[in-house]
Design an enzyme around this catalytic site. Structure first.
Site, PDB file in Angstrom:
ATOM      1  N   HIS A   1       1.130  -1.343   0.076  1.00  0.00           N
ATOM      2  CA  HIS A   1       0.357  -0.101   0.046  1.00  0.00           C
ATOM      3  C   HIS A   1       0.806   1.384   0.035  1.00  0.00           C
ATOM      4  O   HIS A   1       1.110   2.795   0.829  1.00  0.00           O
ATOM      5  CB  HIS A   1      -0.534  -0.339   0.947  1.00  0.00           C
ATOM      6  CG  HIS A   1      -2.061  -1.300   1.118  1.00  0.00           C
ATOM      7  ND1 HIS A   1      -1.572  -2.344   2.250  1.00  0.00           N
ATOM      8  CD2 HIS A   1      -2.947  -1.814   1.216  1.00  0.00           C
ATOM      9  CE1 HIS A   1      -2.594  -2.751   1.916  1.00  0.00           C
ATOM     10  NE2 HIS A   1      -3.206  -2.439   1.231  1.00  0.00           N
TER      11      HIS A   1
ATOM     12  N   HIS B   1      -5.522   8.578   4.519  1.00  0.00           N
ATOM     13  CA  HIS B   1      -6.298   9.459   5.646  1.00  0.00           C
ATOM     14  C   HIS B   1      -7.771  10.373   5.280  1.00  0.00           C
ATOM     15  O   HIS B   1      -8.412   9.836   5.801  1.00  0.00           O
ATOM     16  CB  HIS B   1      -4.918   8.677   6.980  1.00  0.00           C
ATOM     17  CG  HIS B   1      -6.555   9.161   8.376  1.00  0.00           C
ATOM     18  ND1 HIS B   1      -6.950   7.993   8.847  1.00  0.00           N
ATOM     19  CD2 HIS B   1      -6.956  10.419   9.192  1.00  0.00           C
ATOM     20  CE1 HIS B   1      -7.560   9.065   9.859  1.00  0.00           C
ATOM     21  NE2 HIS B   1      -6.940   9.915  10.020  1.00  0.00           N
TER      22      HIS B   1
ATOM     23  N   SER C   1     -10.094   3.627   9.637  1.00  0.00           N
ATOM     24  CA  SER C   1     -10.106   4.558  10.507  1.00  0.00           C
ATOM     25  C   SER C   1     -11.590   5.055  10.137  1.00  0.00           C
ATOM     26  O   SER C   1     -12.734   5.577  11.208  1.00  0.00           O
ATOM     27  CB  SER C   1      -9.682   5.724  10.092  1.00  0.00           C
ATOM     28  OG  SER C   1      -9.951   6.786   8.622  1.00  0.00           O
TER      29      SER C   1
ATOM     30  N   GLY D   1     -10.333  -1.844  18.072  1.00  0.00           N
ATOM     31  CA  GLY D   1      -9.472  -2.240  17.671  1.00  0.00           C
ATOM     32  C   GLY D   1      -7.951  -2.711  18.627  1.00  0.00           C
ATOM     33  O   GLY D   1      -6.570  -2.753  17.830  1.00  0.00           O
TER      34      GLY D   1
ATOM     35  N   ARG E   1      -1.634   0.173   9.711  1.00  0.00           N
ATOM     36  CA  ARG E   1      -0.355  -0.193   9.119  1.00  0.00           C
ATOM     37  C   ARG E   1       1.019  -0.241   9.155  1.00  0.00           C
ATOM     38  O   ARG E   1       1.831  -0.365   9.446  1.00  0.00           O
ATOM     39  CB  ARG E   1      -0.339   0.513   7.298  1.00  0.00           C
ATOM     40  CG  ARG E   1      -1.386   0.142   7.388  1.00  0.00           C
ATOM     41  CD  ARG E   1      -2.337   0.936   5.517  1.00  0.00           C
ATOM     42  NE  ARG E   1      -3.558   0.828   5.373  1.00  0.00           N
ATOM     43  CZ  ARG E   1      -3.966  -0.176   4.411  1.00  0.00           C
ATOM     44  NH1 ARG E   1      -3.287  -1.124   4.772  1.00  0.00           N
ATOM     45  NH2 ARG E   1      -5.155  -0.216   4.365  1.00  0.00           N
TER      46      ARG E   1
ATOM     47  N   GLY F   1      -4.444   9.700  12.236  1.00  0.00           N
ATOM     48  CA  GLY F   1      -5.639   9.073  13.028  1.00  0.00           C
ATOM     49  C   GLY F   1      -5.810  10.718  14.206  1.00  0.00           C
ATOM     50  O   GLY F   1      -6.800  11.034  15.148  1.00  0.00           O
TER      51      GLY F   1
HETATM   52  P1  ADP Z   1      -5.536   2.156   6.969  1.00  0.00           P
HETATM   53  O1  ADP Z   1      -4.913   2.654   7.773  1.00  0.00           O
HETATM   54  O2  ADP Z   1      -6.779   1.520   6.648  1.00  0.00           O
HETATM   55  O3  ADP Z   1      -5.625   3.696   5.309  1.00  0.00           O
HETATM   56  P2  ADP Z   1      -6.631   5.010   7.361  1.00  0.00           P
HETATM   57  O4  ADP Z   1      -5.437   5.088   7.129  1.00  0.00           O
HETATM   58  O5  ADP Z   1      -7.483   5.923   7.264  1.00  0.00           O
HETATM   59  O6  ADP Z   1      -6.199   3.578   7.572  1.00  0.00           O
HETATM   60  O7  ADP Z   1      -6.424   5.378   9.470  1.00  0.00           O
HETATM   61  C1  ADP Z   1      -5.111   5.115  10.180  1.00  0.00           C
HETATM   62  C2  ADP Z   1      -5.649   5.419  11.691  1.00  0.00           C
HETATM   63  O8  ADP Z   1      -6.176   5.184  11.851  1.00  0.00           O
HETATM   64  C3  ADP Z   1      -3.793   5.776  12.549  1.00  0.00           C
HETATM   65  O9  ADP Z   1      -3.595   7.069  12.039  1.00  0.00           O
HETATM   66  C4  ADP Z   1      -4.520   5.294  13.820  1.00  0.00           C
HETATM   67  O10 ADP Z   1      -4.744   6.830  14.209  1.00  0.00           O
HETATM   68  C5  ADP Z   1      -6.480   4.715  13.388  1.00  0.00           C
HETATM   69  N1  ADP Z   1      -5.774   2.794  13.503  1.00  0.00           N
HETATM   70  C6  ADP Z   1      -5.585   2.095  13.082  1.00  0.00           C
HETATM   71  N2  ADP Z   1      -5.874   0.868  13.161  1.00  0.00           N
HETATM   72  C7  ADP Z   1      -5.816   1.099  14.826  1.00  0.00           C
HETATM   73  C8  ADP Z   1      -6.228   0.291  15.920  1.00  0.00           C
HETATM   74  N3  ADP Z   1      -5.771  -0.871  15.974  1.00  0.00           N
HETATM   75  N4  ADP Z   1      -6.983   1.085  17.008  1.00  0.00           N
HETATM   76  C9  ADP Z   1      -6.996   2.636  17.133  1.00  0.00           C
HETATM   77  N5  ADP Z   1      -6.711   3.342  15.956  1.00  0.00           N
HETATM   78  C10 ADP Z   1      -6.521   2.710  14.679  1.00  0.00           C
HETATM   79 MG    MG Z   2      -3.900   4.793   5.704  1.00  0.00          MG
END
Ligand code: ADP
Ligand code: MG
Length: 590
Positions: free
Chosen positions: A219, A411, A455, A497, A554, A569
């Protein structure tokens, strides 16, 4: 970077449209969902195999939908998990009466969203199971093998599932064999340069001259470490050594091999790599039953490739050899006979995360959409979501940039998509007549359905949980109701999570805020005042994430390389809380 593109937000839809038009002899679109289903599915009495994930990985995952392979695929935006609702619709279409097996890469966004779909199917009486692909040996240590992510080796796992389902095996057997395939496949990869998302000016990462990234993600995540670039024969040796050191205990000497290109590496280069791999394996006494060299799981135009070794046994070999026909992979082999295998052991892959998703989905399925006339609190809640959308949209690029440092750069786009859906669902501000509880539960559901990714699931769940803990009548909404509601939102994020404070996630903004809001609401009954007093704790929590090493999502695969910048996040959560505060302040002034 020049791309074949109309408007970036329409990319996925147009891509699916063209794909279905080109391969209508094999598959069709699932009506009302962003997914495709084989023309041969649902097959009465057979297990439906549902794969999926973000797009940008072609031929994973929808290129493998067809006969003898996956029955259907749910398709998310680029590098973003499809939402729970989309996964559910696709899975429902694939059920032929014998249940559904979900199999996809181990990414928290996918686990949560497909998990919600699985829970809904089971609640409706449709048996469903999940097998996560965890083949990337460089993404976690052997002691934590179940935390590993899924990359190129997923092909063997999907092929096993599709062949087993096609011969009519029961859901338990399909799951057992699919899990066995995953336990016996190992992958390691390298990258020379990062991918560029359509509509974005720059690649997600760049690799310095003379260097290469080892431990690639699919990714646009940078590698686990940077090493000096070396000749193909050295890379072949390094990859083979890494994988053989991780051979499964009951391995045997018959293997299938996959050299997978990430999208920006020529087939010719991969053949050069394989010319170094084949003799090494032979020298070590392996017999290569089947070798595939090509693109199976790409990451847009990432320059790089991975090597997978799949340790075969008689049954896995039969399933690998079986006939298959999909747009991206066709094999003429013996047709698999009708089920004879009697492997009854239950599928043990259900992770803790998965169990939590189940509880949560059951809880929200009961949340009624009944209309109760709202009051001031309802309007403030509606305004809070409108402010949140504006605030997050203003920093969308910055959130994308932060996410690209250790993740996949989506994000900002995901949060804006989710908040826009929430606000669209609730309609015009002056016309909104619902309660605060309804604004958050309905807005949260719309957010979850549209945003996708980790997210999407988590912030959607947060909003729904926040709403469902508020009083049903607006007049009863006080500062301490918000303190309780937001604590419920935090608890739900942590349950889903599994993150603790200090793991570098949105929890680091939210946990100190919840504690501060609780204290402030004991001092004052005024929501706006309590919220204002609590915000500095959220800001400090967000800032502290800069020095943290990511333990969830990730970015957690990157270890120390995830340090030195705030968590995306945590940053968006702070903006949302600040925006909510402005809405409560405005109400106060009226
Ligand atoms: P993805 O990781 O699917 O690409 P996003 O980029 O939208 O999703 O979101 C990433 C954010 O999600 C991270 O910066 C973190 O804050 C939050 N996040 C990811 N996994 C978890 C988890 N298991 N518990 C809490 N927050 C998480
Ligand atoms: Mg992401």
């Amino acid at each position: 970077m020049k791309r074949m593109l109309n408007e970036a937000p329409n990319f996925r839809e147009e891509m699916i449209g063209g794909y279905v038009a080109a391969y209508s002899n094999i598959l069709r679109r699932v009506p009302g969902a962003s997914g495709v289903i084989a023309n041969s599915a649902p097959a009465p009495g057979k297990v439906g195999v549902v794969v999926g994930g973000g797009s940008g990985h072609y031929p994973a995952f929808y290129g493998l939908v067809g006969d003898g392979l996956a029955s259907a695929a749910a398709i998310g935006d680029i590098f973003t998990s499809p939402s729970g609702e989309q996964c559910y619709r696709v899975a429902k279409a694939a059920d032929g009466g014998a249940g559904v097996l979900f199999t996809f890469g181990n990414y928290s966004g996918d686990v949560m969203n497909f998990g919600m779909a699985e829970t809904r199917l089971i609640a409706e009486g449709i048996p469903a199971k999940t097998v996560l692909v965890t083949d990337d040996v460089l993404s976690a240590k052997p002691e934590e093998a179940d935390r590993r992510r899924g990359i190129g080796g997923g092909f063997f796992v999907f092929k096993t599932a599709g062949a087993s389902a096609t011969r009519g095996d029961s859901l338990d057997t399909v799951a057992e064999l699919t899990e066995r395939a995953n336990r016996r496949v190992r992958t390691a990869g390298i990258a020379f340069g990062g991918a560029t998302i359509p509509g974005q000016p720059d690649p997600l990462f760049t690799v310095p001259d003379g260097m290469m990234e080892v431990g690639l993600g699919i990714h646009g995540e940078p590698g686990i470490r940077v090493e000096e670039h070396r000749p193909a024969s050295d890379i072949a040796r390094m990859l083979v050594d890494v994988l053989l050191a991780e051979a499964p205990r009951d391995a045997g000497s018959e293997v299938a091999i996959l050299v997978n290109g990430l999208g920006g590496t020529k087939y010719e280069e991969m053949f050069v790599l394989y010319s170094g791999i084949a003799p090494l394996l032979e020298k070590q006494g392996f017999r290569v039953h089947d070798a595939q060299v090509g693109e199976f799981v790409t990451a847009l135009d990432t320059a790089g490739c991975s090597l997978s070794i799949f340790w075969l046994d008689d049954e896995l070999k039969t399933l690998l050899d079986a006939t298959a026909k999909s747009p991206a992979f066709t094999r003429i082999g013996p047709d698999v006979a009708v089920a004879a295998s009697a492997i009854g052991k239950a599928n043990a892959v259900a992770t803790q995360l998965h169990a939590a998703v189940e509880d949560f989905t059951e809880a929200i399925m009961g949340e009624a959409a009944a209309e109760t006339p709202g009051g001031v609190a309802g309007l403030a809640a509606r305004q809070a979501l409108a402010h949140a959308q504006a605030a997050v949209a203003a920093i969308e690029q910055e959130l994308g940039r932060l996410d690209a440092m250790a993740g996949d750069g989506d994000h900002g786009a995901g949060m804006v998509r989710g908040l826009k859906a929430a606000n669209d669902e609730l309609g015009d501000l002056p016309l909104f007549g619902g309660t605060a509880r309804q604004a958050f539960t309905r807005g949260g559901t719309a957010f979850q359905n549209a945003a996708g990714g980790a997210s999407g699931a988590l912030v959607g769940a947060f909003l729904i949980a926040l709403g469902s803990a508020l009083p049903a009548i607006d007049d009863e909404v006080k500062a301490d109701s918000y303190a309780r509601a937001i604590a419920n939102g935090l608890a739900t994020i942590q349950k889903l999570g599994g993150a603790q404070a200090g793991d570098k996630t949105m929890v680091d903004t939210l946990a100190p805020f919840v504690a501060a809001l609780q204290q402030a609401s004991e001092r004052t009954g005024d929501i706006a005042q309590a919220w204002r007093e609590a915000l500095p704790a959220a800001e400090a929590g967000m800032q502290a994430t800069s020095e943290m090493v990511s333990k969830r999502g990730r970015a957690s695969r990157l270890g120390e390389r995830s340090k030195g910048f705030p968590d995306p996040g945590a940053t968006s959560m702070y903006e949302i809380l600040k925006a909510f505060g402005r809405a409560f302040d405005a109400k106060q002034g009226q």
